[in-house]
Design a protein around this motif. Structure first.
Motif, mmCIF file in Angstrom:
data_model
loop_
_atom_site.group_PDB
_atom_site.id
_atom_site.type_symbol
_atom_site.label_atom_id
_atom_site.label_comp_id
_atom_site.label_asym_id
_atom_site.label_seq_id
_atom_site.Cartn_x
_atom_site.Cartn_y
_atom_site.Cartn_z
ATOM 1 N N PRO A 1 60.372 34.696 34.485
ATOM 2 C CA PRO A 1 60.259 35.013 35.914
ATOM 3 C C PRO A 1 59.936 33.803 36.791
ATOM 4 N N LYS A 2 59.343 32.760 36.196
ATOM 5 C CA LYS A 2 58.993 31.564 36.965
ATOM 6 C C LYS A 2 60.164 30.598 37.114
ATOM 7 N N ASN A 3 61.134 30.701 36.193
ATOM 8 C CA ASN A 3 62.195 29.692 36.154
ATOM 9 C C ASN A 3 63.612 30.245 36.240
ATOM 10 N N GLY B 1 61.800 28.378 49.979
ATOM 11 C CA GLY B 1 61.338 28.571 48.598
ATOM 12 C C GLY B 1 62.442 28.261 47.622
ATOM 13 N N VAL B 2 62.595 29.073 46.593
ATOM 14 C CA VAL B 2 63.602 28.833 45.560
ATOM 15 C C VAL B 2 64.981 29.241 46.066
ATOM 16 N N LEU B 3 65.940 28.335 45.938
ATOM 17 C CA LEU B 3 67.336 28.599 46.280
ATOM 18 C C LEU B 3 68.197 28.323 45.060
ATOM 19 N N MET B 4 69.426 28.841 45.065
ATOM 20 C CA MET B 4 70.317 28.665 43.923
ATOM 21 C C MET B 4 71.187 27.427 44.100
ATOM 22 N N ARG B 5 71.178 26.576 43.092
ATOM 23 C CA ARG B 5 72.054 25.402 43.093
ATOM 24 C C ARG B 5 73.491 25.832 42.784
ATOM 25 N N GLN B 6 73.614 26.851 41.959
ATOM 26 C CA GLN B 6 74.916 27.417 41.645
ATOM 27 C C GLN B 6 74.757 28.913 41.403
ATOM 28 N N ARG B 7 75.848 29.641 41.573
ATOM 29 C CA ARG B 7 75.810 31.086 41.375
ATOM 30 C C ARG B 7 75.846 31.397 39.879
ATOM 31 N N VAL B 8 74.939 32.241 39.426
ATOM 32 C CA VAL B 8 74.874 32.613 38.013
ATOM 33 C C VAL B 8 75.322 34.067 37.882
ATOM 34 N N ASP B 9 76.580 34.270 37.515
ATOM 35 C CA ASP B 9 77.106 35.624 37.363
ATOM 36 C C ASP B 9 76.712 36.242 36.029
ATOM 37 N N ASN B 10 76.415 35.385 35.053
ATOM 38 C CA ASN B 10 76.090 35.863 33.711
ATOM 39 C C ASN B 10 74.777 35.215 33.264
ATOM 40 N N PRO B 11 73.632 35.747 33.705
ATOM 41 C CA PRO B 11 72.338 35.111 33.411
ATOM 42 C C PRO B 11 72.061 34.967 31.917
ATOM 43 N N VAL B 12 72.430 35.979 31.133
ATOM 44 C CA VAL B 12 72.158 35.927 29.689
ATOM 45 C C VAL B 12 72.993 34.835 29.031
ATOM 46 N N GLY B 13 74.275 34.751 29.409
ATOM 47 C CA GLY B 13 75.125 33.698 28.862
ATOM 48 C C GLY B 13 74.658 32.320 29.303
ATOM 49 N N PHE B 14 74.205 32.215 30.545
ATOM 50 C CA PHE B 14 73.691 30.943 31.058
ATOM 51 C C PHE B 14 72.437 30.545 30.290
ATOM 52 N N PHE C 1 66.127 26.551 35.243
ATOM 53 C CA PHE C 1 65.775 26.278 36.634
ATOM 54 C C PHE C 1 66.395 24.964 37.106
ATOM 55 N N ASP C 2 66.302 23.926 36.275
ATOM 56 C CA ASP C 2 66.832 22.620 36.677
ATOM 57 C C ASP C 2 68.330 22.673 36.954
ATOM 58 N N ARG C 3 69.049 23.504 36.212
ATOM 59 C CA ARG C 3 70.500 23.548 36.340
ATOM 60 C C ARG C 3 70.980 24.519 37.419
ATOM 61 N N TYR D 1 69.398 27.578 25.998
ATOM 62 C CA TYR D 1 68.621 27.655 24.752
ATOM 63 C C TYR D 1 69.198 26.715 23.697
ATOM 64 N N LYS D 2 70.527 26.614 23.643
ATOM 65 C CA LYS D 2 71.161 25.686 22.692
ATOM 66 C C LYS D 2 70.693 24.255 22.950
ATOM 67 N N ASP D 3 70.692 23.860 24.219
ATOM 68 C CA ASP D 3 70.255 22.502 24.565
ATOM 69 C C ASP D 3 68.752 22.339 24.373
ATOM 70 N N ALA D 4 67.997 23.425 24.582
ATOM 71 C CA ALA D 4 66.549 23.366 24.377
ATOM 72 C C ALA D 4 66.216 23.110 22.918
ATOM 73 N N ILE D 5 66.997 23.678 22.010
ATOM 74 C CA ILE D 5 66.791 23.437 20.574
ATOM 75 C C ILE D 5 66.958 21.950 20.273
ATOM 76 N N LYS D 6 67.994 21.336 20.862
ATOM 77 C CA LYS D 6 68.237 19.902 20.638
ATOM 78 C C LYS D 6 67.070 19.073 21.178
ATOM 79 N N GLN D 7 66.592 19.420 22.372
ATOM 80 C CA GLN D 7 65.469 18.682 22.953
ATOM 81 C C GLN D 7 64.213 18.833 22.115
ATOM 82 N N TYR D 8 63.975 20.046 21.641
ATOM 83 C CA TYR D 8 62.784 20.316 20.830
ATOM 84 C C TYR D 8 62.822 19.508 19.531
#
Length: 277
Positions: A181-183, A236-249, A225-227, A254-261
């Protein structure tokens, strides 16, 4: 001066469709249209889409029943792979929800058809009787007792492993409730609510069973959030791009987060090794 027929005023939405789909000889116009609609929900770096039958039907101007039949036909022709998806209610009960579709380009689909599976060589000649390894009518009863004891130990270990896995899943769900909810914002700059959190949770459990981590969830939420978002006063918070598929996004994040972790963990391990040496 050359006239521009497509004006990009910041509102233009485009997506990529393989031209080869138009040349597949055994596809009907409706099948091509449904494939194109599915393509409109695909991320450029991820060939999966999550629209419901009702959504596809509305976009393609077809009935829901017709879309179901077309999806089955596209699946049989190797142009998509369908995987059933589930969601978790507030009472933590699992129920059916929309499917996840993996889209395959026509060329790859054709290649997969031409590669025949290897023939399976029979292990026993025709007519030979295949006896079970254990014959409890002739083997000593002590072996039966050993088998029963081993089965009990295996069952206990499986129960312990299952309890541990459920605990991990609970941590993932709690991490999503804490960080999403924060990001993670969706249409109209609204934070991701319980429905999307539950859907995202099921996606992670189904597709990242061996890579579940609350820390990776946190990183993925921040990447989301960054993307997709930015902060601008006083709105306040605005959208940098439209996210039609939040789960897919989120799956992409998450894939990139695994690499960073993993990179961060390896860096810490290397620093610890240098200190100890």
């Amino acid at each position: 001066m050359t006239k521009e027929y497509i004006q990009d005023d910041g509102q233009l939405r485009v997506f990529i469709v393989p031209v080869d789909i138009l040349d597949v000889p055994d596809l009907t116009s409706s099948e091509k249209l449904v494939y194109i609609v599915l393509r409109s929900y695909v991320n450029p770096t991820d060939p999966t889409a999550f629209p419901a039958y009702k959504t596809i039907a509305a976009k393609a101007s077809l009935s829901r029943r017709r879309v179901i039949d077309i999806i089955k036909s596209l699946e049989e022709k190797g142009l998509i792979r369908k995987e059933a998806r589930f969601t978790v209610t507030k009472e933590r009960k699992i129920r059916d929800t929309s499917n996840i579709y993996t889209l395959i380009t026509p060329k790859k689909a054709k290649q997969s058809e031409t590669i025949a599976p290897p023939r399976v060589k029979p292990l026993h000649p025709p007519g030979e009787t295949i006896a079970p390894y254990h014959n409890h009518l002739t083997e000593p009863s002590i072996i039966m007792i050993d088998c029963m004891s081993a089965s009990a130990e295996i069952a206990a270990a499986q129960s312990e492993s299952s309890a541990s896995l459920e605990s991990e899943k609970d941590e993932i769900y709690e991490a999503l409730q804490q960080y999403a909810p924060k990001n993670c914002y969706i249409e109209n700059n609204m934070p991701m609510g319980d429905a999307f959190i539950s859907e995202t949770y099921l996606m992670l459990v189904n597709q990242f069973q061996t890579q579940l981590s609350p820390e990776v969830v946190r990183i993925a939420c921040e990447l989301y959030f960054d993307r997709a978002c930015y902060i601008q006063a006083p709105e306040g918070v605005l959208m940098r791009q439209r996210v039609d598929n939040p789960v897919g996004f989120f799956r992409w994040c998450y894939k990139d987060a695994i690499k960073q972790y993993k990179a961060s963990r390896n860096k810490r391990s290397g620093a610890a090794a240098r200190v100890s040496s």
